[in-house]
Scaffold this motif. Structure first.
Motif, PDB file in Angstrom:
ATOM      1  N   ALA A 132       0.867  -1.343   0.037  1.00 33.97           N
ATOM      2  CA  ALA A 132      -0.051   0.038  -0.165  1.00 33.97           C
ATOM      3  C   ALA A 132       0.722   1.209   0.060  1.00 33.97           C
ATOM      4  CB  ALA A 132      -1.014   0.039   1.239  1.00 33.97           C
ATOM      5  N   SER A 133       1.952   1.120   0.729  1.00 38.55           N
ATOM      6  CA  SER A 133       2.812   2.400   0.664  1.00 38.55           C
ATOM      7  C   SER A 133       3.475   2.663  -0.447  1.00 38.55           C
ATOM      8  CB  SER A 133       4.054   2.047   1.715  1.00 38.55           C
ATOM      9  OG  SER A 133       4.822   3.147   1.915  1.00 38.55           O
ATOM     10  N   LEU A 134       3.813   1.474  -1.237  1.00 30.34           N
ATOM     11  CA  LEU A 134       4.554   1.609  -2.692  1.00 30.34           C
ATOM     12  C   LEU A 134       3.477   2.250  -3.373  1.00 30.34           C
ATOM     13  CD1 LEU A 134       6.187  -1.838  -2.788  1.00 30.34           C
ATOM     14  CD2 LEU A 134       7.230   0.439  -2.126  1.00 30.34           C
ATOM     15  N   ASP A 135       2.365   1.935  -3.576  1.00 31.31           N
ATOM     16  CA  ASP A 135       1.226   2.414  -4.677  1.00 31.31           C
ATOM     17  C   ASP A 135       0.988   3.835  -4.096  1.00 31.31           C
ATOM     18  OD1 ASP A 135       0.812  -0.479  -5.620  1.00 31.31           O
ATOM     19  OD2 ASP A 135      -0.999  -0.683  -4.299  1.00 31.31           O
ATOM     20  N   ALA A 136       1.117   4.145  -2.953  1.00 27.89           N
ATOM     21  CA  ALA A 136       1.037   5.616  -2.674  1.00 27.89           C
ATOM     22  C   ALA A 136       1.952   6.371  -2.958  1.00 27.89           C
ATOM     23  CB  ALA A 136       0.514   5.460  -1.059  1.00 27.89           C
ATOM     24  N   ASN A 137       3.360   5.832  -3.265  1.00 26.84           N
ATOM     25  CA  ASN A 137       4.473   6.593  -3.448  1.00 26.84           C
ATOM     26  C   ASN A 137       5.011   6.356  -4.771  1.00 26.84           C
ATOM     27  OD1 ASN A 137       5.284   8.227  -0.929  1.00 26.84           O
ATOM     28  ND2 ASN A 137       4.464   6.354  -0.218  1.00 26.84           N
ATOM     29  N   GLY A 138       4.025   6.042  -5.679  1.00 25.18           N
ATOM     30  CA  GLY A 138       4.669   6.000  -7.170  1.00 25.18           C
ATOM     31  C   GLY A 138       5.447   4.770  -7.231  1.00 25.18           C
ATOM     32  N   GLY A 139       5.330   3.727  -6.694  1.00 26.07           N
ATOM     33  CA  GLY A 139       6.059   2.557  -6.936  1.00 26.07           C
ATOM     34  C   GLY A 139       7.426   2.474  -5.954  1.00 26.07           C
ATOM     35  N   PHE A 140       7.543   3.232  -5.284  1.00 28.66           N
ATOM     36  CA  PHE A 140       8.693   3.384  -4.323  1.00 28.66           C
ATOM     37  C   PHE A 140       8.518   3.351  -2.789  1.00 28.66           C
ATOM     38  CE2 PHE A 140       9.915   5.118  -8.379  1.00 28.66           C
ATOM     39  CZ  PHE A 140      11.413   4.778  -8.340  1.00 28.66           C
ATOM     40  N   TRP A 141       9.485   2.907  -2.042  1.00 23.69           N
ATOM     41  CA  TRP A 141       9.541   2.964  -0.639  1.00 23.69           C
ATOM     42  C   TRP A 141      10.026   4.199  -0.054  1.00 23.69           C
ATOM     43  CZ3 TRP A 141      11.916  -1.280   2.801  1.00 23.69           C
ATOM     44  CH2 TRP A 141      11.429  -1.423   4.149  1.00 23.69           C
ATOM     45  N   ALA A 142       9.195   5.045   0.141  1.00 23.28           N
ATOM     46  CA  ALA A 142       9.527   6.521   0.644  1.00 23.28           C
ATOM     47  C   ALA A 142      10.699   6.356   1.863  1.00 23.28           C
ATOM     48  CB  ALA A 142       8.469   7.255   1.097  1.00 23.28           C
ATOM     49  N   VAL A 143      11.272   7.519   1.859  1.00 22.99           N
ATOM     50  CA  VAL A 143      12.333   7.768   2.919  1.00 22.99           C
ATOM     51  C   VAL A 143      11.492   8.041   4.038  1.00 22.99           C
ATOM     52  CG1 VAL A 143      14.410   9.097   3.708  1.00 22.99           C
ATOM     53  CG2 VAL A 143      14.014   8.402   1.254  1.00 22.99           C
ATOM     54  N   PRO A 144      11.940   7.268   5.312  1.00 21.12           N
ATOM     55  CA  PRO A 144      11.074   7.769   6.551  1.00 21.12           C
ATOM     56  C   PRO A 144      11.668   9.097   7.241  1.00 21.12           C
ATOM     57  CG  PRO A 144      12.568   5.894   6.818  1.00 21.12           C
ATOM     58  CD  PRO A 144      12.818   6.391   5.435  1.00 21.12           C
ATOM     59  N   PRO A 145      10.862   9.549   8.178  1.00 20.28           N
ATOM     60  CA  PRO A 145      11.471  10.656   8.730  1.00 20.28           C
ATOM     61  C   PRO A 145      12.370  10.257   9.759  1.00 20.28           C
ATOM     62  CG  PRO A 145       9.193   9.805   9.374  1.00 20.28           C
ATOM     63  CD  PRO A 145       9.428   8.988   8.238  1.00 20.28           C
ATOM     64  N   ALA A 146      12.941  11.285  10.366  1.00 18.50           N
ATOM     65  CA  ALA A 146      14.103  11.081  11.323  1.00 18.50           C
ATOM     66  C   ALA A 146      13.575  10.348  12.644  1.00 18.50           C
ATOM     67  CB  ALA A 146      14.697  12.407  12.021  1.00 18.50           C
ATOM     68  N   SER A 147      12.299  10.540  12.917  1.00 20.84           N
ATOM     69  CA  SER A 147      11.799   9.745  14.215  1.00 20.84           C
ATOM     70  C   SER A 147      11.808   8.107  13.917  1.00 20.84           C
ATOM     71  CB  SER A 147      10.293  10.070  14.352  1.00 20.84           C
ATOM     72  OG  SER A 147       9.532   9.838  13.202  1.00 20.84           O
ATOM     73  N   HIS A 148      11.929   7.790  12.762  1.00 17.46           N
ATOM     74  CA  HIS A 148      11.967   6.287  12.395  1.00 17.46           C
ATOM     75  C   HIS A 148      13.150   5.446  12.987  1.00 17.46           C
ATOM     76  CE1 HIS A 148      11.594   2.410  10.087  1.00 17.46           C
ATOM     77  NE2 HIS A 148      12.904   2.554   9.469  1.00 17.46           N
ATOM     78  N   TYR A 149      14.273   6.576  13.178  1.00 16.52           N
ATOM     79  CA  TYR A 149      15.575   5.864  13.337  1.00 16.52           C
ATOM     80  C   TYR A 149      15.719   6.059  15.222  1.00 16.52           C
ATOM     81  CZ  TYR A 149      16.174   6.083   8.388  1.00 16.52           C
ATOM     82  OH  TYR A 149      15.930   5.886   7.159  1.00 16.52           O
ATOM     83  N   ALA A 150      14.848   6.197  15.846  1.00 12.95           N
ATOM     84  CA  ALA A 150      14.774   6.773  17.237  1.00 12.95           C
ATOM     85  C   ALA A 150      14.943   5.373  18.305  1.00 12.95           C
ATOM     86  CB  ALA A 150      13.722   7.384  17.884  1.00 12.95           C
ATOM     87  N   GLY A 151      15.731   5.187  19.094  1.00 12.83           N
ATOM     88  CA  GLY A 151      15.901   4.013  19.858  1.00 12.83           C
ATOM     89  C   GLY A 151      16.879   2.907  19.225  1.00 12.83           C
ATOM     90  N   HIS A 152      17.540   3.374  18.344  1.00 11.78           N
ATOM     91  CA  HIS A 152      18.613   2.463  17.712  1.00 11.78           C
ATOM     92  C   HIS A 152      20.040   2.527  17.894  1.00 11.78           C
ATOM     93  CE1 HIS A 152      15.791  -0.187  15.024  1.00 11.78           C
ATOM     94  NE2 HIS A 152      15.081   1.117  15.327  1.00 11.78           N
ATOM     95  N   GLY A 153      20.372   3.351  18.969  1.00 15.67           N
ATOM     96  CA  GLY A 153      21.662   3.808  19.383  1.00 15.67           C
ATOM     97  C   GLY A 153      22.379   4.818  18.452  1.00 15.67           C
ATOM     98  N   LEU A 154      21.524   5.698  17.587  1.00 17.34           N
ATOM     99  CA  LEU A 154      22.030   6.641  16.876  1.00 17.34           C
ATOM    100  C   LEU A 154      22.115   8.100  17.485  1.00 17.34           C
ATOM    101  CD1 LEU A 154      20.328   5.183  13.722  1.00 17.34           C
ATOM    102  CD2 LEU A 154      22.693   5.206  13.830  1.00 17.34           C
TER     103      LEU A 154
END
Length: 232
Positions: free
Chosen positions: A121-143
């Motif tokens: 569904a995400s691919l369909d909504a973004n023209g066939g691509f997996w969109a780049v997530p926001p910075a919040s996606h990387y929280a909690g990963h020791g970065l």
């Protein structure tokens, strides 16, 4: 001399290994970070699952690399696991870094809890691509904030066909020698496919107390694990 071929996960390019490569080369080995078609400096190139497999095979064969340790992170475990079976005696070891494990006839999306419906569904909504997530996606990963900003800044939308097309294994991954790197902060932990792989005689586990992107958060420690997979 061991030749490390390094393939990062979805949305990333060869640049993701910038802090790992110097440690490998300082130990006297070759290090070859790859960018797959459709990503980073290759953005715009058409790509499906088998395109990415061929990218890896071609890079190894065209450079005539031997004693290859083939490293796949996250999504890249899917094409790396397929390429490993296609390069014959050039392969020395496979390392999957908190990565997907390919199953013959199954796609990356098939491994998702909902069978990949949300991803499709995400691919369909973004023209066939997996969109780049926001910075919040990387929280909690020791970065650090700086590391997160670097990942977001360098990422490119990921070609959707590489996620939905099926894997084609010419040799079972369990027959090859390998290491699976478990990242302790990366969610619920390894699934049944990883447990099954680690049950094979030639596979072992290695752990890192960090999140899903250790090439940024723990590059020295990740390099140490990779070097440990080399007999040299």
């Amino acid at each position: 001399m061991t030749e490390f071929v390094l393939v990062a996960g979805a949305r990333l390019g060869s640049w993701a290994w910038d802090e790992v490569v110097p440690h490998l080369r300082a130990a006297g080995h070759g290090a070859h970070p790859l960018t797959l078609s459709g990503l980073a400096e290759k953005r715009g190139m058409p790509a499906g699952q088998q395109t990415h497999v061929q990218d890896i095979v071609d890079a190894i064969e065209h450079r005539d690399l031997r004693n290859v340790i083939l490293v796949g992170h996250s999504y890249a475990g899917i094409p790396v696991g397929q390429a490993a079976g296609r390069i014959g005696d050039r392969l020395e070891h496979v390392v999957l870094v908190d990565a997907g494990v390919p199953a013959d006839g199954a796609s990356f999306a098939a491994g998702w809890p909902d069978g990949g419906a949300a991803l499709k569904a995400s691919l369909d909504a973004n023209g066939g691509f997996w969109a780049v997530p926001p910075a919040s996606h990387y929280a909690g990963h020791g970065l650090t904030d700086e590391q997160i900003a670097r990942i977001v800044r360098g990422s490119t939308p990921h070609p959707g066909a590489t996620l939905t097309e099926p894997a084609v294994l010419v040799r079972p991954l369990g027959e090859l020698a390998g290491t699976y790197v478990v990242c302790g902060l990366a969610g619920e932990g390894p699934g049944e496919d990883v447990a099954e792989l680690l049950g094979e005689e030639r596979w072992r586990a290695a752990g890192l107390d960090t999140g899903h992107w250790p090439m940024f958060s723990r590059p020295r420690e990740l390099a140490r694990i990779l070097l440990g997979a080399s007999p040299g």
